[in-house]
Enzyme design. Structure first.
Site, PDB file in Angstrom:
ATOM      1  N   ASP A  17     -62.196  -0.819 -69.071  1.00 28.62           N
ATOM      2  CA  ASP A  17     -62.632  -2.061 -69.747  1.00 28.62           C
ATOM      3  C   ASP A  17     -63.794  -2.735 -69.027  1.00 28.62           C
ATOM      4  OD1 ASP A  17     -60.555  -1.631 -71.438  1.00 28.62           O
ATOM      5  OD2 ASP A  17     -59.222  -3.100 -70.506  1.00 28.62           O
TER       6      ASP A  17
HETATM    7  P1  NAP Z   1     -58.461  -0.369 -67.297  1.00 28.83           P
HETATM    8  O1  NAP Z   1     -59.410  -0.838 -68.315  1.00 28.83           O
HETATM    9  O2  NAP Z   1     -57.042  -0.753 -67.426  1.00 28.83           O
HETATM   10  O3  NAP Z   1     -58.591   1.219 -67.270  1.00 28.83           O
HETATM   11  C1  NAP Z   1     -58.012   1.974 -66.277  1.00 28.83           C
HETATM   12  C2  NAP Z   1     -58.247   3.442 -66.577  1.00 28.83           C
HETATM   13  O4  NAP Z   1     -57.760   4.140 -65.451  1.00 28.83           O
HETATM   14  C3  NAP Z   1     -57.495   3.945 -67.794  1.00 28.83           C
HETATM   15  O5  NAP Z   1     -58.353   4.098 -68.904  1.00 28.83           O
HETATM   16  C4  NAP Z   1     -56.886   5.277 -67.320  1.00 28.83           C
HETATM   17  O6  NAP Z   1     -57.368   6.333 -68.136  1.00 28.83           O
HETATM   18  C5  NAP Z   1     -57.405   5.429 -65.897  1.00 28.83           C
HETATM   19  N1  NAP Z   1     -56.391   5.971 -64.991  1.00 28.83           N
HETATM   20  C6  NAP Z   1     -55.094   5.648 -64.877  1.00 28.83           C
HETATM   21  N2  NAP Z   1     -54.501   6.390 -63.936  1.00 28.83           N
HETATM   22  C7  NAP Z   1     -55.452   7.213 -63.431  1.00 28.83           C
HETATM   23  C8  NAP Z   1     -55.451   8.224 -62.432  1.00 28.83           C
HETATM   24  N3  NAP Z   1     -54.355   8.557 -61.750  1.00 28.83           N
HETATM   25  N4  NAP Z   1     -56.633   8.850 -62.165  1.00 28.83           N
HETATM   26  C9  NAP Z   1     -57.741   8.551 -62.869  1.00 28.83           C
HETATM   27  N5  NAP Z   1     -57.794   7.615 -63.825  1.00 28.83           N
HETATM   28  C10 NAP Z   1     -56.659   6.946 -64.101  1.00 28.83           C
HETATM   29  O7  NAP Z   1     -58.918  -0.785 -65.818  1.00 28.83           O
HETATM   30  P2  NAP Z   1     -60.148  -1.644 -65.303  1.00 28.83           P
HETATM   31  O8  NAP Z   1     -61.431  -1.102 -65.829  1.00 28.83           O
HETATM   32  O9  NAP Z   1     -59.939  -1.756 -63.827  1.00 28.83           O
HETATM   33  O10 NAP Z   1     -59.962  -3.037 -65.992  1.00 28.83           O
HETATM   34  C11 NAP Z   1     -58.895  -3.900 -65.651  1.00 28.83           C
HETATM   35  C12 NAP Z   1     -58.292  -4.459 -66.910  1.00 28.83           C
HETATM   36  O11 NAP Z   1     -57.110  -5.187 -66.548  1.00 28.83           O
HETATM   37  C13 NAP Z   1     -59.221  -5.432 -67.612  1.00 28.83           C
HETATM   38  O12 NAP Z   1     -59.068  -5.323 -69.020  1.00 28.83           O
HETATM   39  C14 NAP Z   1     -58.709  -6.774 -67.137  1.00 28.83           C
HETATM   40  O13 NAP Z   1     -58.977  -7.812 -68.054  1.00 28.83           O
HETATM   41  C15 NAP Z   1     -57.213  -6.507 -67.025  1.00 28.83           C
HETATM   42  N6  NAP Z   1     -56.558  -7.444 -66.105  1.00 28.83           N
HETATM   43  C16 NAP Z   1     -56.954  -7.510 -64.812  1.00 28.83           C
HETATM   44  C17 NAP Z   1     -56.379  -8.423 -63.967  1.00 28.83           C
HETATM   45  C18 NAP Z   1     -56.822  -8.572 -62.532  1.00 28.83           C
HETATM   46  O14 NAP Z   1     -56.495  -9.569 -61.914  1.00 28.83           O
HETATM   47  N7  NAP Z   1     -57.528  -7.618 -61.964  1.00 28.83           N
HETATM   48  C19 NAP Z   1     -55.371  -9.243 -64.439  1.00 28.83           C
HETATM   49  C20 NAP Z   1     -54.966  -9.126 -65.757  1.00 28.83           C
HETATM   50  C21 NAP Z   1     -55.563  -8.202 -66.574  1.00 28.83           C
HETATM   51  P3  NAP Z   1     -56.563   7.711 -68.244  1.00 28.83           P
HETATM   52  O15 NAP Z   1     -55.203   7.366 -68.717  1.00 28.83           O
HETATM   53  O16 NAP Z   1     -57.348   8.505 -69.254  1.00 28.83           O
HETATM   54  O17 NAP Z   1     -56.581   8.344 -66.904  1.00 28.83           O
END
Ligand code: NAP
Length: 460
Positions: free
Chosen positions: A387
């Site tokens: 994301d």
């Molecule tokens: P993300 O959008 O959740 O995407 C994470 C990606 O990691 C997934 O598409 C997944 O794809 C991949 N993944 C999972 N396990 C894996 C592994 N073992 N090896 C390789 N890839 C792996 O993560 P992000 O880009 O870090 O974004 C964070 C999201 O969380 C945002 O939407 C944010 O708004 C939300 N959020 C964050 C917080 C905070 O405080 N940081 C709090 C609340 C919400 P595959 O399954 O294809 O591997």
């Protein structure tokens, strides 16, 4: 000094130790001076506490940190509610010296003669009980969701909105009523209603929004502590509670802004999940790559930027990243890390993981700083992030994440995306970055993929 130390990663460990020592001295001094515990009791308590703390430190995984923080907040709230309850008993017993000790303190608060010190105290007791109890039960639900003891889904209980509103107004009303007609029954009823309120509020929030809720609960635990400070006429508790309350609110706002959501949307809106049509976006446009091709690209690059995300945390790939970084630097490349404020699942998630493997803090670049320079990046490695690099947030005003600031990796010369499949991330929407001309998909577990790229580069 402990708090000051925590403001920079270089001094954070020292700050943490100093803060812990400060608390130890404070607790031991109070228990000793007030003769609450003898030497035996003190040593026993220290041993038990040390053991529990050490077990937590060793056994709780970094990815489980949010639920640990949640339950700690809950204990803070419960402590404030208990202080309020204990003090209520003391107030009811006018023979105790407690009120007399505090009379001058409250006199200064009520110098204008607008309200009596009994009124200040009753209000503070009611408020500490309300916020403390709601924080406790809300935190227990947040913990249970994150620990997967219960489902992390949005529980849409019919009439929940009405119920929450009624509970909020009811508990505030009871709090006010304590000013005019305080009674022990009313106090316990208030605690009961506030406890149900905490459960009702957090049940309807999706598991993925829990980090924001935890920041909010953290703030509430501070507010409850500040209220308990008024109950105890303890200025330092008021100051410390206000500090936690204010910093928790600031953190909540930062997280909401970084996700382009309002707090009301997080609390009452559920999660914006759009299915999206993957077929249209990806079919025929995905280019797969492997470790050997990645090694060739890296060898030719001058500037490499890693964009870590949740997947790096899941795979615990940070050690492998460190190895690859070392090798790239040895070959004279510039290596940097682009850090999105909500990458991963808790604030500072990526910073903590990279600090764990001694990546120099100066190599970590904040989004605003690195974004304008992506045109000069030879290879951007998107490691388990999704994301936070999704260009629809920037380009499509109708997308559920429209307006969320992103890391502009798509503007780099070459983009390598490491993840296991084309599955969406937290927001549940497809990512056109994967189909871009300058993007190569390296499918696999983040740790394994980085290790294989490192080996391929060594052999290249
Ligand atoms: P993300 O959008 O959740 O995407 C994470 C990606 O990691 C997934 O598409 C997944 O794809 C991949 N993944 C999972 N396990 C894996 C592994 N073992 N090896 C390789 N890839 C792996 O993560 P992000 O880009 O870090 O974004 C964070 C999201 O969380 C945002 O939407 C944010 O708004 C939300 N959020 C964050 C917080 C905070 O405080 N940081 C709090 C609340 C919400 P595959 O399954 O294809 O591997």
């Amino acid at each position: 000094m402990g708090l000051k130390g925590l403001t920079h990663p270089k001094t954070a460990v020292r700050g943490n130790v100093l803060g812990g020592l400060g608390m130890l001295v404070a607790v031991v001094a109070v228990l000793f001076e007030q003769e609450i515990l003898g030497i035996g009791g003190l040593l026993g308590g220290l041993a038990a506490g040390t053991l529990i703390g050490a077990l937590f430190a060793v056994r709780v995984q970094m990815t489980a940190m949010p639920q640990l923080v949640a339950i700690f907040n809950g204990f803070g709230g419960a402590a404030s509610a208990l202080v309020a309850a204990g003090e209520y008993v003391a107030v009811s017993d006018h023979g105790s010296g407690v009120l007399v000790d505090k009379a001058s303190y409250f006199a200064s608060l009520t110098a204008q003669g607008m309200i009596s010190h009994h009124a200040v105290e009753s209000l503070a007791i009611g408020f500490a009980g309300l916020v403390g109890a709601a924080t406790f039960t809300g935190s227990v639900i947040a913990f249970a969701k994150l620990q997967e003891l219960i489902s992390g889904k949005v529980y849409n209980i019919p009439g929940n909105q009405f119920l929450t509103m009624a509970l909020t107004l009811g508990s505030l009303g009871m709090c006010g009523y304590m000013l005019v007609a305080p009674s022990v029954m009313l106090f316990w009823l208030l605690i009961a209603v506030a406890s149900v309120l905490g459960i009702a509020l957090v049940l309807r929030i999706g598991g993925a929004d829990m980090p924001v809720v935890i920041a909010l609960l953290n703030s509430l635990s501070g507010i409850a502590a500040a209220a308990a400070g008024f109950v105890l006429a303890n200025t330092s508790l008021i100051i410390a509670g206000s500090l936690v309350g204010a910093s928790g609110v600031i953190l909540t706002v930062i997280m909401c802004k970084a996700m382009n959501r309002s707090l009301a949307n997080v609390l009452f809106g559920g999660v914006a999940v759009a299915a999206g049509d993957q077929e249209d976006i990806y079919t025929g446009k995905i280019k797969e790559t492997d470790a050997d091709e990645v090694a060739i690209l890296l060898d030719a690059a001058d500037r490499v930027v890693f964009v870590p995300g949740y997947g790096m945390a899941v795979a615990q790939a940070q050690h492998a990243v460190r190895e690859l970084t070392n090798q790239l630097k040895k070959r004279g490349k510039t290596v940097e890390f682009a850090i999105h404020p909500v990458a991963g699942r808790m604030p500072g998630h990526m910073n903590v993981l990279l600090a764990e493997v001694d990546i120099p803090y100066d190599d970590l670049k904040e989004m605003e700083e690195i974004n304008p320079t992506f045109g000069e990046v030879d290879v951007a490695i998107v490691l388990g992030a999704n994301d936070v690099v999704n260009p629809v947030a920037r380009d499509d005003p109708d997308s559920p994440i429209a307006g969320m600031p992103i890391i502009d990796v798509d503007r780099a010369r070459n983009v390598i995306v490491i993840k296991r499949s084309l599955s969406p991330g937290f927001a549940g929407i497809p990512n056109p970055l994967f189909a871009n001309d300058n993007t190569l998909m390296f499918f696999g577990d983040a740790k394994g993929a980085i290790m294989s790229a490192n080996t391929a580069l060594e052999e290249y």
